[in-house]
Scaffold this motif. Structure first.
Motif, PDB file in Angstrom:
ATOM      1  N   GLN A   1     -12.948  52.612  44.117  1.00 30.53           N
ATOM      2  CA  GLN A   1     -14.049  52.130  43.266  1.00 30.53           C
ATOM      3  C   GLN A   1     -14.558  53.243  42.348  1.00 30.53           C
ATOM      4  O   GLN A   1     -15.603  53.130  41.727  1.00 30.53           O
ATOM      5  N   GLY A   2     -13.835  54.364  42.358  1.00 25.84           N
ATOM      6  CA  GLY A   2     -14.195  55.470  41.471  1.00 25.84           C
ATOM      7  C   GLY A   2     -15.249  56.405  42.031  1.00 25.84           C
ATOM      8  O   GLY A   2     -15.678  57.340  41.359  1.00 25.84           O
ATOM      9  N   ASP A   3     -15.682  56.158  43.290  1.00 30.35           N
ATOM     10  CA  ASP A   3     -16.727  57.000  43.882  1.00 30.35           C
ATOM     11  C   ASP A   3     -16.072  58.152  44.643  1.00 30.35           C
ATOM     12  O   ASP A   3     -16.039  58.170  45.875  1.00 30.35           O
ATOM     13  N   SER A   4     -15.566  59.140  43.908  1.00 27.14           N
ATOM     14  CA  SER A   4     -14.825  60.197  44.591  1.00 27.14           C
ATOM     15  C   SER A   4     -15.766  61.067  45.427  1.00 27.14           C
ATOM     16  O   SER A   4     -15.363  61.610  46.456  1.00 27.14           O
ATOM     17  N   ALA A   5     -17.038  61.169  45.041  1.00 24.19           N
ATOM     18  CA  ALA A   5     -17.964  61.990  45.830  1.00 24.19           C
ATOM     19  C   ALA A   5     -18.091  61.433  47.244  1.00 24.19           C
ATOM     20  O   ALA A   5     -18.024  62.178  48.233  1.00 24.19           O
TER      21      ALA A   5
ATOM     22  N   VAL B   1      -7.292  56.948  38.936  1.00 20.96           N
ATOM     23  CA  VAL B   1      -6.641  55.723  38.441  1.00 20.96           C
ATOM     24  C   VAL B   1      -7.460  54.471  38.779  1.00 20.96           C
ATOM     25  O   VAL B   1      -7.239  53.409  38.212  1.00 20.96           O
ATOM     26  N   GLY B   2      -8.400  54.617  39.726  1.00 23.77           N
ATOM     27  CA  GLY B   2      -9.277  53.492  40.064  1.00 23.77           C
ATOM     28  C   GLY B   2      -8.543  52.342  40.724  1.00 23.77           C
ATOM     29  O   GLY B   2      -8.981  51.202  40.668  1.00 23.77           O
TER      30      GLY B   2
ATOM     31  N   THR C   1      -2.967  51.102  45.637  1.00 23.25           N
ATOM     32  CA  THR C   1      -1.833  50.191  45.874  1.00 23.25           C
ATOM     33  C   THR C   1      -1.476  50.213  47.362  1.00 23.25           C
ATOM     34  O   THR C   1      -1.859  51.140  48.085  1.00 23.25           O
ATOM     35  N   PRO C   2      -0.740  49.201  47.848  1.00 22.58           N
ATOM     36  CA  PRO C   2      -0.308  49.219  49.248  1.00 22.58           C
ATOM     37  C   PRO C   2       0.486  50.488  49.588  1.00 22.58           C
ATOM     38  O   PRO C   2       0.326  51.059  50.663  1.00 22.58           O
ATOM     39  N   ARG C   3       1.316  50.929  48.663  1.00 24.05           N
ATOM     40  CA  ARG C   3       2.115  52.131  48.919  1.00 24.05           C
ATOM     41  C   ARG C   3       1.216  53.361  49.102  1.00 24.05           C
ATOM     42  O   ARG C   3       1.396  54.152  50.029  1.00 24.05           O
ATOM     43  N   THR C   4       0.204  53.490  48.242  1.00 22.49           N
ATOM     44  CA  THR C   4      -0.714  54.630  48.380  1.00 22.49           C
ATOM     45  C   THR C   4      -1.568  54.471  49.632  1.00 22.49           C
ATOM     46  O   THR C   4      -1.878  55.449  50.312  1.00 22.49           O
ATOM     47  N   THR C   5      -1.927  53.239  49.981  1.00 24.37           N
ATOM     48  CA  THR C   5      -2.697  53.002  51.204  1.00 24.37           C
ATOM     49  C   THR C   5      -1.929  53.551  52.408  1.00 24.37           C
ATOM     50  O   THR C   5      -2.499  54.231  53.267  1.00 24.37           O
TER      51      THR C   5
END
Ligand code: ADP
Ligand code: ASP
Ligand code: MG
Length: 459
Positions: free
Chosen positions: A55-59, A109-110, A113-117
């Motif tokens: 969700q873009g909340d990297s903090a 990238v916001g 993907t399943p692969r990155t999961t």
């Protein structure tokens, strides 16, 4: 040889890992392969990190990662006290640095993907297996860490990858068996594997049990031991019903049905490799290793009680498919199931009438797309927050009048679908999720008031 799998709570802290060392040391003569889960709650936290980063909340994601890093360092130090290992500390740091980079990348990238999961979730087991191997070595167990991704080969269906048994067996024989022959104790992470191309994959949540069974089958183990936080497979989830009894022995068929319908103590696919090679599976308590646990074998167990156990599976959605034309035409059912199949959406319970089909699925993510695909032939409605309750026992075969007893005990509860499977060893029905605790307690009181002492134990 034997396979010993320790779940998240069994490796949740230095004290827990220390207990695991003791348990493994007792069985060195039986040539163990050790499989471990991530430390308790770590996989859930990795999921939360991924969600925040996506969700873009990297903090928020990095803050969660920082807390997990601290917990691993703290546990490693306590475990190896008074001989801290610079190597392990450096390994933990490098792994968490890579995790931070990954989370920043996901946030940039916001999208997750399943692969990155799968890559993200693999961090838990990669870390825990390194720590356990290091702890063993310090305690005089000749351990060797093996990266499961070099051994457990899967297809590329990320987040629910399917093991490729032939290749995995070749790798087990090539990489793990030689270690056993050298008197070493291989320590591997459960749940994770890799595709043929070397891309990290996972077997789905709770999949470490399945890893243990895959390794056991590939290495022709005498026994697969699943060490967890309860005394064995119980007559129902002891967290829902404190009166639950330990099942001393149960058949593969019964245990598989229970696992499939929600007895979380075993991942539903665990028993398939064991059945194939007829390897007994034991469920044991790492906090109470003296207890005999549950033995799961091909033997039917003579039992005076009708049922062995009751399972419940929550987060179920009922889907009602009503034929657009008044009567279900020839080929209607096939076309419906083809759509579910195409969306890789497994169906559990089915009931049909002249014009409609009701079925249950595990998640409702795919339903809007499924409904769209069926637009021309049917109307699709769905309703979530349902649960499947399943009572299992060999004795159901040929005992009349049982269904009446079940539904009399819960006659004031709204039951949506009923099915008695073709296996004839279960009665399954669908209720509102909120009714689960009450239904389980009532059915347990009804069917386990006078348990057969040859099969059930109070502790
Ligand atoms: P692990 O981390 O060791 O894999 P899990 O949390 O996956 O452990 O599974 C163990 C839990 O399964 C128990 O703590 C218990 O609450 C739950 N459970 C559900 N049904 C059953 C059952 N029939 N018998 C034993 N435990 C059950
Ligand atoms: N750590 C993974 C999970 O929590 C796999 C497992 O514990 O079996 O789902
Ligand atoms: Mg589990």
């Amino acid at each position: 040889m034997i396979v010993m799998k320790f779940g998240g709570t069994s490796v949740e802290s230095a004290t827990a890992i220390d207990r695991v060392c003791g348990i493994v040391r007792e069985r060195l003569a039986q040539t163990p392969v050790v499989v471990v889960s991530a430390m308790a709650k770590i996989t859930d936290q990795l999921v939360a990190m991924g969600r925040a980063a996506g969700q873009g909340d990297s903090a928020a994601a990095l803050e969660l990662a920082r807390a997990a890093r601290q917990r691993h360092h703290h546990t490693a130090r306590e475990l190896l006290d008074p001989q801290p290992s610079d190597e392990l500390e450096a390994e933990i740091d490098q792994t968490f640095n890579a995790l931070d980079e990954l989370l920043k990348g996901i946030a940039a990238v916001g999208e997750l993907t399943p692969r990155t999961t799968d890559y993200l979730l693999s961090f838990g087991e990669r870390l825990s297996s390194r720590m356990v191997a290091a702890a063993f070595a310090l305690r005089g167990v000749n351990a060797q860490h093996v990266d499961s991704r070099e051994v457990l080969i899967t297809d590329s269906a990320h987040t629910k990858a399917v093991p490729q048994m032939d290749e995995t067996t070749d790798r087990l024989i090539g990489r793990v068996r030689p270690l056993l022959e050298q008197g070493k104790v291989p320590v591997m992470g459960g749940f994770i594997g890799a595709t043929r191309e070397g891309v990290t994959s996972t077997l789905g949540r709770g999949g470490s049990d399945f890893s243990a069974a895959i390794f056991g089958a590939g290495l022709d183990a005498e026994r697969i031991e699943i060490w967890t936080d309860v005394d064995g497979m119980m007559t129902t989830d002891p967290k829902l019903c404190p009166e639950a009894l330990r099942i001393k022995e149960i058949s593969f068929e019964e245990a598989a049905e229970l696992a499939y319908f929600g007895a979380r103590v075993l991942h539903p696919a665990t028993l398939l490799p064991a059945i194939e090679k007829n390897i007994p599976v034991l469920v044991l308590n790492s906090r109470n290793p003296a207890n005999q646990g549950t033995r799961i074998t091909s033997r039917g167990v003579p039992c005076k009680s009708v049922f062995k156990a009751i399972a419940a599976k929550k987060r179920i959605t009922i889907v009602d498919v009503v034929a657009a034309r008044m009567l279900m035409a020839h080929g209607f059912l096939r076309s419906i199931f083809e759509v579910f199949d195409r969306h890789r959406c497994p169906v559990d319970v089915v009931s049909t009438s002249e014009v409609s089909v009701s079925l249950t699925v595990d998640s409702n993510e795919a339903i809007p797309a499924i409904a769209a695909d069926m637009r021309d032939v049917a109307d699709v409605k769905y309703e979530g927050r349902k649960a499947i309750v399943c009572l299992v026992g060999d004795n159901l075969r040929g005992t009349p009048g049982i269904a009446a007893r079940v539904f009399t005990a819960i006659q004031d509860i709204n039951v949506r679908m009923i099915s008695q499977g073709a296996s004839e060893i279960n009665i399954t029905f669908v209720i509102e999720e909120d009714d689960v605790p009450e239904v389980i307690r009532r059915l347990h009181a009804c069917f386990f008031a006078d348990p057969d002492p040859d099969v059930f134990a109070r502790q």
